[in-house]
Design an enzyme around this catalytic site. Structure first.
Site, mmCIF file in Angstrom:
data_model
loop_
_atom_site.group_PDB
_atom_site.id
_atom_site.type_symbol
_atom_site.label_atom_id
_atom_site.label_comp_id
_atom_site.label_asym_id
_atom_site.label_seq_id
_atom_site.Cartn_x
_atom_site.Cartn_y
_atom_site.Cartn_z
ATOM 1 N N CYS A 75 0.863 -1.184 0.000
ATOM 2 C CA CYS A 75 0.000 0.000 0.000
ATOM 3 C C CYS A 75 0.899 1.233 0.000
ATOM 4 C CB CYS A 75 -0.906 0.001 1.230
ATOM 5 S SG CYS A 75 -1.976 1.463 1.338
ATOM 6 N N CYS A 223 -4.514 5.776 -5.045
ATOM 7 C CA CYS A 223 -3.959 4.432 -4.827
ATOM 8 C C CYS A 223 -2.490 4.475 -5.253
ATOM 9 C CB CYS A 223 -4.733 3.395 -5.642
ATOM 10 S SG CYS A 223 -4.112 1.705 -5.401
HETATM 11 N N1 LIG Z 1 -6.340 -2.334 -2.160
HETATM 12 C C1 LIG Z 1 -4.946 -2.730 -2.370
HETATM 13 C C2 LIG Z 1 -4.083 -2.349 -1.141
HETATM 14 C C3 LIG Z 1 -3.992 -0.860 -0.930
HETATM 15 C C4 LIG Z 1 -3.444 -0.160 -2.133
HETATM 16 C C5 LIG Z 1 -3.559 1.358 -2.116
HETATM 17 N N2 LIG Z 1 -4.350 1.935 -1.062
HETATM 18 C C6 LIG Z 1 -2.194 1.982 -2.215
HETATM 19 O O1 LIG Z 1 -2.019 3.137 -1.781
HETATM 20 O O2 LIG Z 1 -1.299 1.331 -2.798
HETATM 21 C C7 LIG Z 1 -4.861 -4.235 -2.557
HETATM 22 O O3 LIG Z 1 -5.674 -4.964 -1.972
HETATM 23 O O4 LIG Z 1 -3.954 -4.668 -3.276
#
Ligand SMILES: N[C@H](CCC[C@H](N)C(=O)O)C(=O)O
EC number: 5.1.1.7
Length: 291
Positions: A75, A223
């Site tokens: 993340c 993200c």
């Molecule tokens: N939902 C993503 C994890 C968080 C990714 C995102 N919030 C970031 O800043 O990279 C997953 O399950 O792969």
């Protein structure tokens, strides 16, 4: 309450809870994550649980839990929040972490921006992972919408430890019903571990506009790992350079795919308020506005 301190933060609007689990042997449970989001008063996209090193003398172990209770390997926005959380505790401003995606490094700069080395991308079909073999993951056969006039098709896929599909569009990313297409693609059988789904418009070789439906969290304001995946996918399909500004709904990130194959992400992390959380049940109380 058997509580741990937490700090509600955000990374460009990606809603993050940093839970300080150091000195404890328990974990934030999936049920707790679901309960927190079900309770009135806060919505989060990920919980970043800071644990003691799993191997003495190495890095803090960071466990990442999506709002649906699923574990994530990586993340980017959350890692910047963890760096900022730790950097505020004392003189140390650079840190090493262990995550399911491997060993990561992060540093807070004097200007308040934070840089995290997110490691190297994985590009083979079995590392994304995909359910069937694709020799070239720069463009896979996947589409959505009418068979003879797909709305989105031929994405590039990459893993930053977590799976990402980047769909390329030539027009405004906001004209696509990502709230509808996202869950269908996130759960498509081609992605045995599900996937984060992004729509990317390459404005110039050093500027990408991106929207993401996140695996286990849905539409988010930003993200970080999707921004990394979009830059890597843009560079290897010759749409972008190896360094670009990625503009997400919540703001801009700088992403560079270095010559040593590491992907480096730079952006802000914002402190909001503090509280106490029961890691088993998700019951929480709010304390005060964060300094
Ligand atoms: N939902 C993503 C994890 C968080 C990714 C995102 N919030 C970031 O800043 O990279 C997953 O399950 O792969």
């Amino acid at each position: 309450m058997n509580g741990v301190p937490f700090l509600k933060m955000n990374g460009l609007g990606n809603q993050i809870i940093v839970a300080d689990m150091r000195g404890r042997a328990d974990r934030v449970t999936p049920a707790a994550a679901i309960a927190i989001n079900a309770a009135p008063g806060t919505k989060f996209d990920q919980i970043m649980a800071i644990h003691d090193p799993r191997t003495p003398g190495t890095a803090h172990y960071i466990e990442i839990i999506n709002s649906d209770g699923s574990l994530a390997q990586a993340c980017g926005n959350g890692m910047r929040c963890v760096v900022q959380f730790l950097a505020t505790e004392g003189e140390q401003k650079s840190f090493t972490f262990e995550t399911l995606a491997g060993i990561l490094f992060g540093e807070e700069h004097g200007d308040g921006l934070i840089t995290v080395d997110m490691g190297t991308p994985k590009l083979a079909w079995y590392d994304i992972p995909l359910a069937e073999e694709f020799a070239d993951t720069r463009k896979i056969e996947l589409q959505i919408g009418p068979i003879d006039a797909p709305v989105l098709h031929s994405p590039s896929v990459a893993s930053m430890g977590n799976p990402h599909a980047t769909f390329w569009v030539h027009d405004d990313v906001w004209t696509y019903a990502l709230d509808r297409f996202g869950p269908m693609l996130e759960n498509h059988p081609i992605f045995p571990e599900r996937a984060n789904i992004s729509i990317a418009q390459v404005v110039t070789p050093d500027r990408i506009i991106l929207r993401t439906w996140e695996r286990g969290a849905g539409l988010t304001e930003a993200c970080g790992t999707a921004a990394c995946a979009a830059l890597v996918n843009g560079a290897r399909t010759r749409r972008t350079a190896r360094k670009a500004t990625v503009t997400l709904p919540g703001g801009d990130l700088t992403v560079e795919w270095r010559a040593d194959d590491h992907v480096v992400l730079t952006g802000p992390a914002e402190r909001e308020w503090t509280g106490t959380l029961d890691p088993a049940t998700g019951l929480w109380t709010r304390a005060e506005e964060a300094a």
